[in-house]
Design a protein around this motif. Structure first.
Motif, PDB file in Angstrom:
ATOM      1  N   ALA A  88     -10.711  -4.498  -5.617  1.00 52.17           N
ATOM      2  CA  ALA A  88      -9.647  -3.507  -5.425  1.00 52.17           C
ATOM      3  C   ALA A  88     -10.202  -2.094  -5.507  1.00 52.17           C
ATOM      4  O   ALA A  88      -9.810  -1.215  -4.724  1.00 52.17           O
ATOM      5  CB  ALA A  88      -8.553  -3.718  -6.464  1.00 52.17           C
ATOM      6  N   ARG A 146      -3.641   4.137 -12.207  1.00 49.63           N
ATOM      7  CA  ARG A 146      -4.530   3.556 -11.197  1.00 49.63           C
ATOM      8  C   ARG A 146      -4.154   4.022  -9.806  1.00 49.63           C
ATOM      9  O   ARG A 146      -5.023   4.269  -8.960  1.00 49.63           O
ATOM     10  CB  ARG A 146      -4.503   2.018 -11.295  1.00 49.63           C
ATOM     11  CG  ARG A 146      -5.068   1.506 -12.604  1.00 49.63           C
ATOM     12  CD  ARG A 146      -5.547   0.077 -12.510  1.00 49.63           C
ATOM     13  NE  ARG A 146      -4.519  -0.902 -12.232  1.00 49.63           N
ATOM     14  CZ  ARG A 146      -3.675  -1.380 -13.133  1.00 49.63           C
ATOM     15  NH1 ARG A 146      -3.690  -0.921 -14.375  1.00 49.63           N
ATOM     16  NH2 ARG A 146      -2.798  -2.305 -12.807  1.00 49.63           N
ATOM     17  N   TRP A 147      -2.853   4.153  -9.543  1.00 47.48           N
ATOM     18  CA  TRP A 147      -2.409   4.713  -8.263  1.00 47.48           C
ATOM     19  C   TRP A 147      -2.941   6.137  -8.090  1.00 47.48           C
ATOM     20  O   TRP A 147      -3.470   6.489  -7.029  1.00 47.48           O
ATOM     21  CB  TRP A 147      -0.884   4.715  -8.188  1.00 47.48           C
ATOM     22  CG  TRP A 147      -0.295   3.532  -7.509  1.00 47.48           C
ATOM     23  CD1 TRP A 147       0.211   2.415  -8.094  1.00 47.48           C
ATOM     24  CD2 TRP A 147      -0.142   3.328  -6.097  1.00 47.48           C
ATOM     25  NE1 TRP A 147       0.678   1.539  -7.135  1.00 47.48           N
ATOM     26  CE2 TRP A 147       0.482   2.077  -5.913  1.00 47.48           C
ATOM     27  CE3 TRP A 147      -0.466   4.103  -4.984  1.00 47.48           C
ATOM     28  CZ2 TRP A 147       0.776   1.568  -4.653  1.00 47.48           C
ATOM     29  CZ3 TRP A 147      -0.169   3.596  -3.715  1.00 47.48           C
ATOM     30  CH2 TRP A 147       0.437   2.344  -3.560  1.00 47.48           C
ATOM     31  N   PRO A 192      -8.286   4.987   0.818  1.00 47.73           N
ATOM     32  CA  PRO A 192      -7.344   5.343  -0.248  1.00 47.73           C
ATOM     33  C   PRO A 192      -5.904   5.356   0.247  1.00 47.73           C
ATOM     34  O   PRO A 192      -5.620   5.725   1.397  1.00 47.73           O
ATOM     35  CB  PRO A 192      -7.775   6.764  -0.646  1.00 47.73           C
ATOM     36  CG  PRO A 192      -9.159   6.924  -0.117  1.00 47.73           C
ATOM     37  CD  PRO A 192      -9.232   6.067   1.109  1.00 47.73           C
ATOM     38  N   PRO A 193      -4.967   4.939  -0.611  1.00 46.73           N
ATOM     39  CA  PRO A 193      -3.544   5.086  -0.257  1.00 46.73           C
ATOM     40  C   PRO A 193      -3.183   6.559  -0.176  1.00 46.73           C
ATOM     41  O   PRO A 193      -3.883   7.419  -0.717  1.00 46.73           O
ATOM     42  CB  PRO A 193      -2.823   4.390  -1.416  1.00 46.73           C
ATOM     43  CG  PRO A 193      -3.796   4.401  -2.547  1.00 46.73           C
ATOM     44  CD  PRO A 193      -5.156   4.349  -1.944  1.00 46.73           C
ATOM     45  N   ARG A 195       0.827  -1.216   0.000  1.00 42.11           N
ATOM     46  CA  ARG A 195       0.000   0.000   0.000  1.00 42.11           C
ATOM     47  C   ARG A 195       0.860   1.265   0.000  1.00 42.11           C
ATOM     48  O   ARG A 195       0.408   2.331  -0.416  1.00 42.11           O
ATOM     49  CB  ARG A 195      -0.924  -0.018   1.218  1.00 42.11           C
ATOM     50  CG  ARG A 195      -2.052   0.984   1.186  1.00 42.11           C
ATOM     51  CD  ARG A 195      -3.114   0.602   2.195  1.00 42.11           C
ATOM     52  NE  ARG A 195      -4.176   1.587   2.184  1.00 42.11           N
ATOM     53  CZ  ARG A 195      -4.238   2.612   3.020  1.00 42.11           C
ATOM     54  NH1 ARG A 195      -3.282   2.782   3.923  1.00 42.11           N
ATOM     55  NH2 ARG A 195      -5.234   3.464   2.958  1.00 42.11           N
ATOM     56  N   TRP A 237      -5.745  -2.503   1.179  1.00 43.09           N
ATOM     57  CA  TRP A 237      -5.781  -2.650  -0.269  1.00 43.09           C
ATOM     58  C   TRP A 237      -4.769  -1.731  -0.919  1.00 43.09           C
ATOM     59  O   TRP A 237      -4.437  -0.681  -0.381  1.00 43.09           O
ATOM     60  CB  TRP A 237      -7.181  -2.321  -0.808  1.00 43.09           C
ATOM     61  CG  TRP A 237      -8.232  -3.248  -0.329  1.00 43.09           C
ATOM     62  CD1 TRP A 237      -9.005  -3.103   0.784  1.00 43.09           C
ATOM     63  CD2 TRP A 237      -8.611  -4.490  -0.920  1.00 43.09           C
ATOM     64  NE1 TRP A 237      -9.849  -4.170   0.920  1.00 43.09           N
ATOM     65  CE2 TRP A 237      -9.629  -5.033  -0.106  1.00 43.09           C
ATOM     66  CE3 TRP A 237      -8.187  -5.178  -2.048  1.00 43.09           C
ATOM     67  CZ2 TRP A 237     -10.237  -6.254  -0.404  1.00 43.09           C
ATOM     68  CZ3 TRP A 237      -8.788  -6.388  -2.349  1.00 43.09           C
ATOM     69  CH2 TRP A 237      -9.807  -6.925  -1.524  1.00 43.09           C
ATOM     70  N   ALA A 238      -4.291  -2.141  -2.066  1.00 44.01           N
ATOM     71  CA  ALA A 238      -3.475  -1.306  -2.942  1.00 44.01           C
ATOM     72  C   ALA A 238      -4.066  -1.432  -4.338  1.00 44.01           C
ATOM     73  O   ALA A 238      -4.857  -2.344  -4.593  1.00 44.01           O
ATOM     74  CB  ALA A 238      -2.014  -1.752  -2.922  1.00 44.01           C
ATOM     75  N   PRO A 239      -3.740  -0.534  -5.259  1.00 50.13           N
ATOM     76  CA  PRO A 239      -4.307  -0.628  -6.606  1.00 50.13           C
ATOM     77  C   PRO A 239      -4.129  -2.019  -7.220  1.00 50.13           C
ATOM     78  O   PRO A 239      -3.048  -2.584  -7.199  1.00 50.13           O
ATOM     79  CB  PRO A 239      -3.535   0.448  -7.382  1.00 50.13           C
ATOM     80  CG  PRO A 239      -3.235   1.483  -6.348  1.00 50.13           C
ATOM     81  CD  PRO A 239      -2.932   0.692  -5.100  1.00 50.13           C
ATOM     82  N   ASN A 299      -9.963   0.311  -2.264  1.00 50.02           N
ATOM     83  CA  ASN A 299      -9.209   1.566  -2.329  1.00 50.02           C
ATOM     84  C   ASN A 299     -10.106   2.780  -2.137  1.00 50.02           C
ATOM     85  O   ASN A 299      -9.668   3.799  -1.590  1.00 50.02           O
ATOM     86  CB  ASN A 299      -8.461   1.658  -3.660  1.00 50.02           C
ATOM     87  CG  ASN A 299      -7.186   0.840  -3.672  1.00 50.02           C
ATOM     88  OD1 ASN A 299      -6.176   1.231  -3.098  1.00 50.02           O
ATOM     89  ND2 ASN A 299      -7.234  -0.316  -4.313  1.00 50.02           N
ATOM     90  N   ALA A 344      -6.564   6.146  -7.337  1.00 50.84           N
ATOM     91  CA  ALA A 344      -6.858   5.686  -5.976  1.00 50.84           C
ATOM     92  C   ALA A 344      -6.545   6.762  -4.945  1.00 50.84           C
ATOM     93  O   ALA A 344      -7.337   7.009  -4.034  1.00 50.84           O
ATOM     94  CB  ALA A 344      -6.066   4.415  -5.677  1.00 50.84           C
TER      95      ALA A 344
END
Length: 249
Positions: free
Chosen positions: A115, A139-140, A123-124, A36, A239-241, A119, A143
């Motif tokens: 995912a 995607r990062w 969110p990260p 993450r 979660w991560a992307p 996210n 997110a």
């Protein structure tokens, strides 16, 4: 076999690979990393094209000798061949096709939805440095900035509902596992759905066969071993992307 597994919390793709390794009795050097936080993009990890351009998104990396591999279902297949325990893929050709078709459904439909919802809920904090894939970097960014539209989130919730309905239908004949004996299909399905109960409760509101299947999974020694590696109270909320949301419905 000796190898190094760089893995995140036992959720999503990291769970699948960890549980597969324990199920098969493969002795790996386990290196936890913070997916993450983007630690998979650290220069400390090998970065062949297969890792940098993985369609799975932020998943574990298995390094054997000078070869680095990724993508949870394919890593589980590799471990099935490398390990000594009972097979986690059917021997029968048709049943093996069924298992791989089921896993493809999870990879392409369920994983992107899970995912996206995970996210959106947590969110990260920042886009990590060093992402080689332009698609993954996007995607990062999506997110971190919470760009998932209401339409995408509604579609993702619908896909989780459909996945549970699919499991209920598959188990309706009284079987314990999704494809014959216990297999990678069970691990991969649980990996992406376990964290969806608080996010899409309506999917599980009337799913007794899925509930019982999950209880059987959680009782397996390999699953308990994988979950015991968690360093947070609720790893299923981390979660991560992940894979890209299917653009074609």
């Amino acid at each position: 076999m000796t190898g190094i597994l760089y893995h995140g919390q036992p959720n999503g793709p990291s769970f699948t690979v960890l549980a597969a390794a324990f199920e098969k009795g493969v002795d790996l050097d386990l290196h936890p990393i913070d997916l993450r936080a983007g630690e998979r993009h650290s220069t400390a990890l090998p970065h062949p094209l297969e890792v940098d351009q993985s369609i799975e998104g932020e998943g574990p990396v298995l390094v054997v000798g000078d070869v680095a591999m990724t993508d949870s279902v394919f890593l589980a297949c590799y471990l099935d061949e490398a390990g000594d325990g009972p097979p986690i893929r059917p021997i029968d050709p048709y049943a093996r096709w069924q298992m791989m078709a089921w896993c493809r459904y999870v990879i392409e439909r369920v994983a992107p939805a899970a995912a996206a919802l995970g996210n959106a809920a947590a969110p990260p904090h920042a886009v990590p440095v060093g992402i080689a894939s332009a698609d993954l970097a996007e995607r990062w960014q999506d997110a971190v900035e919470g760009r998932a539209s209401d339409t995408q989130l509604a579609d993702s919730r619908a896909k989780i509902v459909q996945a549970v309905e699919k499991i209920e239908a598959q188990l309706a004949d009284g079987r314990d596992w999704l494809i014959g004996d216990f297999s990678i299909a069970d691990l991969e399905s649980f990996a992406w759905l376990a964290g969806m109960r608080p996010l899409v409760p309506e999917a599980f509101a009337s799913a007794p066969l899925t509930d019982a299947w999950e209880m059987r999974l959680r009782a397996r020694a390999s699953v308990r071993q994988a979950r015991d590696l968690a360093t947070v109270p609720n790893p299923e909320a981390i979660w991560a992307p992940g894979p890209e949301i299917n653009r074609w419905g």
